[in-house]
Design a protein around this motif. Structure first.
Motif, PDB file in Angstrom:
ATOM      1  N   THR A   1       0.813  -1.214   0.000  1.00 52.56           N
ATOM      2  CA  THR A   1       0.000   0.000   0.000  1.00 52.56           C
ATOM      3  C   THR A   1       0.845   1.261   0.000  1.00 52.56           C
ATOM      4  O   THR A   1       0.507   2.259  -0.621  1.00 52.56           O
ATOM      5  N   SER A   2       1.951   1.222   0.735  1.00 55.82           N
ATOM      6  CA  SER A   2       2.816   2.397   0.840  1.00 55.82           C
ATOM      7  C   SER A   2       4.247   1.941   1.072  1.00 55.82           C
ATOM      8  O   SER A   2       4.494   0.945   1.754  1.00 55.82           O
ATOM      9  N   LEU A   3       5.189   2.674   0.502  1.00 51.58           N
ATOM     10  CA  LEU A   3       6.604   2.417   0.733  1.00 51.58           C
ATOM     11  C   LEU A   3       7.157   3.276   1.867  1.00 51.58           C
ATOM     12  O   LEU A   3       8.339   3.187   2.192  1.00 51.58           O
ATOM     13  N   THR A   4       6.308   4.095   2.470  1.00 51.79           N
ATOM     14  CA  THR A   4       6.715   5.022   3.517  1.00 51.79           C
ATOM     15  C   THR A   4       6.397   4.440   4.885  1.00 51.79           C
ATOM     16  O   THR A   4       5.214   4.286   5.218  1.00 51.79           O
ATOM     17  N   PRO A   5       7.398   4.090   5.699  1.00 47.46           N
ATOM     18  CA  PRO A   5       7.130   3.458   6.993  1.00 47.46           C
ATOM     19  C   PRO A   5       6.206   4.273   7.893  1.00 47.46           C
ATOM     20  O   PRO A   5       5.364   3.709   8.602  1.00 47.46           O
ATOM     21  N   GLU A   6       6.348   5.590   7.885  1.00 50.23           N
ATOM     22  CA  GLU A   6       5.515   6.422   8.753  1.00 50.23           C
ATOM     23  C   GLU A   6       4.043   6.313   8.387  1.00 50.23           C
ATOM     24  O   GLU A   6       3.174   6.377   9.259  1.00 50.23           O
TER      25      GLU A   6
ATOM     26  N   VAL B   1      -3.075  10.509   0.316  1.00 50.34           N
ATOM     27  CA  VAL B   1      -2.283   9.882   1.377  1.00 50.34           C
ATOM     28  C   VAL B   1      -1.222   8.974   0.766  1.00 50.34           C
ATOM     29  O   VAL B   1      -0.039   9.059   1.104  1.00 50.34           O
ATOM     30  N   THR B   2      -1.631   8.087  -0.150  1.00 49.72           N
ATOM     31  CA  THR B   2      -0.672   7.153  -0.762  1.00 49.72           C
ATOM     32  C   THR B   2      -0.646   7.221  -2.285  1.00 49.72           C
ATOM     33  O   THR B   2       0.205   6.582  -2.906  1.00 49.72           O
ATOM     34  N   ASP B   3      -1.545   7.941  -2.932  1.00 51.47           N
ATOM     35  CA  ASP B   3      -1.637   7.881  -4.394  1.00 51.47           C
ATOM     36  C   ASP B   3      -0.364   8.382  -5.071  1.00 51.47           C
ATOM     37  O   ASP B   3      -0.033   7.951  -6.179  1.00 51.47           O
ATOM     38  N   HIS B   4       0.381   9.279  -4.413  1.00 51.22           N
ATOM     39  CA  HIS B   4       1.619   9.783  -5.019  1.00 51.22           C
ATOM     40  C   HIS B   4       2.692   8.704  -5.130  1.00 51.22           C
ATOM     41  O   HIS B   4       3.684   8.877  -5.841  1.00 51.22           O
ATOM     42  N   GLU B   5       2.490   7.556  -4.451  1.00 48.45           N
ATOM     43  CA  GLU B   5       3.469   6.472  -4.486  1.00 48.45           C
ATOM     44  C   GLU B   5       3.178   5.441  -5.570  1.00 48.45           C
ATOM     45  O   GLU B   5       3.921   4.470  -5.712  1.00 48.45           O
ATOM     46  N   LEU B   6       2.105   5.625  -6.311  1.00 50.74           N
ATOM     47  CA  LEU B   6       1.668   4.609  -7.269  1.00 50.74           C
ATOM     48  C   LEU B   6       2.789   4.179  -8.209  1.00 50.74           C
ATOM     49  O   LEU B   6       3.106   2.987  -8.333  1.00 50.74           O
TER      50      LEU B   6
END
Length: 358
Positions: free
Chosen positions: A196-201, A241-246
């Motif tokens: 879902t996300s590569l960002t741990p936070e 929230v997470t779409d920029h990581e797609l």
């Protein structure tokens, strides 16, 4: 707004009971909330409990025209991963339990699943088609390490040469490589790791007890090297929230050796919507209105669109932009070039007390 029943390391920020079935809603008493810190101090750690469930069957059927499988197995109810967006949360309401914290701490396990599966596969009228695991709650959530129900079911499917798909957020799937590799050699299995996300936070609040994206991508790499077809599911995509990581996740999937990727915009059925709103208020108050505005723009002005076909992809300008971005990223990294079709012609019904003649 900080809610009084927020628990560190858990996903849901509240634990209200549902009212869909005419049950009275249980809320903390206001006087108690006023004096909780003074009289009781902080909450003790929320412990996970497991109740043994004894179902009569284990294969669940569906006839949804927009889902790529017609049968599934769920070894557990509830999921300790605590993903706030989980569309399975409302199922706890059927037990008069909260889709909030109860869903991720009061779990149900089905130890007889493998025996029930063997019985159902042995029915003379059974026609094999791929069985999906991980469609409701995660088959490799932490309690699988103790109960090994998922593994027992896979052992039956390997024995009977029955096709299987697995979707999980856990690298614990690697424990069962000894079963998955021989199934893959026969064209009987595929595995999708959800990232879902590569960002741990972000992950720590969005899916607090699931393994990190780094571990999941490492699992994709090991599965691929072992010859087990592996996909990455970008599910769900949370706008603002997470779409920029797609594009980054698509690139990471390609680097890990995934055969393909797919994505799903966040869905908020029933009690998930108020829980998700409360989560936004707790963790992203600066953009809560923006997030919900984009979601509603994809869902016909509502928090959730239950209609077939549109519920999985959404519609409108924002959904179309997401789809275009995804397609460009997939083409750039050379993914989704082949569609895997699992074999059903190898199926052999399980042997009963009397051995097969041939």
């Amino acid at each position: 707004m900080h809610r009084p029943d927020v628990r560190h390391g858990r996903g849901a920020p509240e634990n209200r009971t549902p009212t869909r079935f005419g049950l009275a809603e249980r809320e903390p008493d206001g006087d108690w909330l006023d004096t909780k810190a003074e009289l009781d101090g902080e909450f003790p750690p929320l412990r996970t409990t497991v109740t043994i469930e004894k179902p009569r069957t284990i294969i669940t059927r569906n006839s949804s025209p927009d889902i790529g499988f017609d049968r599934s197995i769920n070894a557990y109810r509830g999921c300790e991963h605590g993903c706030i967006y989980c569309f399975a949360r409302p199922t706890h309401a059927y037990h008069d339990l909260s889709p909030g914290l109860d869903f991720e701490s009061k779990l149900f396990a089905k130890p007889d699943a493998a025996a029930l599966l063997r019985k159902e596969l042995g029915s003379p009228s059974y026609v094999p088609r791929p069985i999906a695991m991980g469609t409701n709650t995660d088959p490799y959530q932490p309690i699988e390490a103790r109960y090994e129900i998922t593994r027992a079911c896979i052992e039956v499917l390997l024995e009977t040469k029955h096709p299987l798909t697995i979707t999980t957020k856990s690298d614990r799937v690697l424990r069962d490589l000894d079963l998955l590799v021989p199934m893959a050699e026969k064209g009987l299995v595929m595995v999708a790791l959800s990232v879902t996300s590569l960002t741990p936070e972000v992950s720590r609040t969005l899916e607090p007890r699931a393994p990190s994206a780094r571990k999941r991508l490492a699992a994709v790499r090991r599965l691929s090297k072992a010859g087990v077809p592996a996909w990455v599911a970008i599910a769900p995509v949370v706008p603002a929230v997470t779409d920029h990581e797609l594009e980054h996740i698509v690139e990471a999937a390609a680097e890990a050796g995934a055969k393909g990727v797919f994505y799903l915009p966040v869905r908020l059925p029933h009690e998930v919507a108020p829980l998700f709103r409360a989560w936004l208020d707790e963790h992203y108050p600066d953009r809560a209105d923006k997030v919900m505005g984009i979601i509603q723009s994809m869902r016909g002005g509502r928090d959730n669109d239950p209609n077939w076909f549109t519920r999985m992809q959404g519609f409108g300008p924002w959904a179309e932009l997401l789809r275009t971005r995804f397609q460009i990223a997939v083409k750039k990294h050379g993914l989704n070039k082949e569609r895997l079709k699992l074999r059903t012609d190898l199926f052999e019904p399980p042997q009963g007390a009397q051995l097969r003649l041939f």
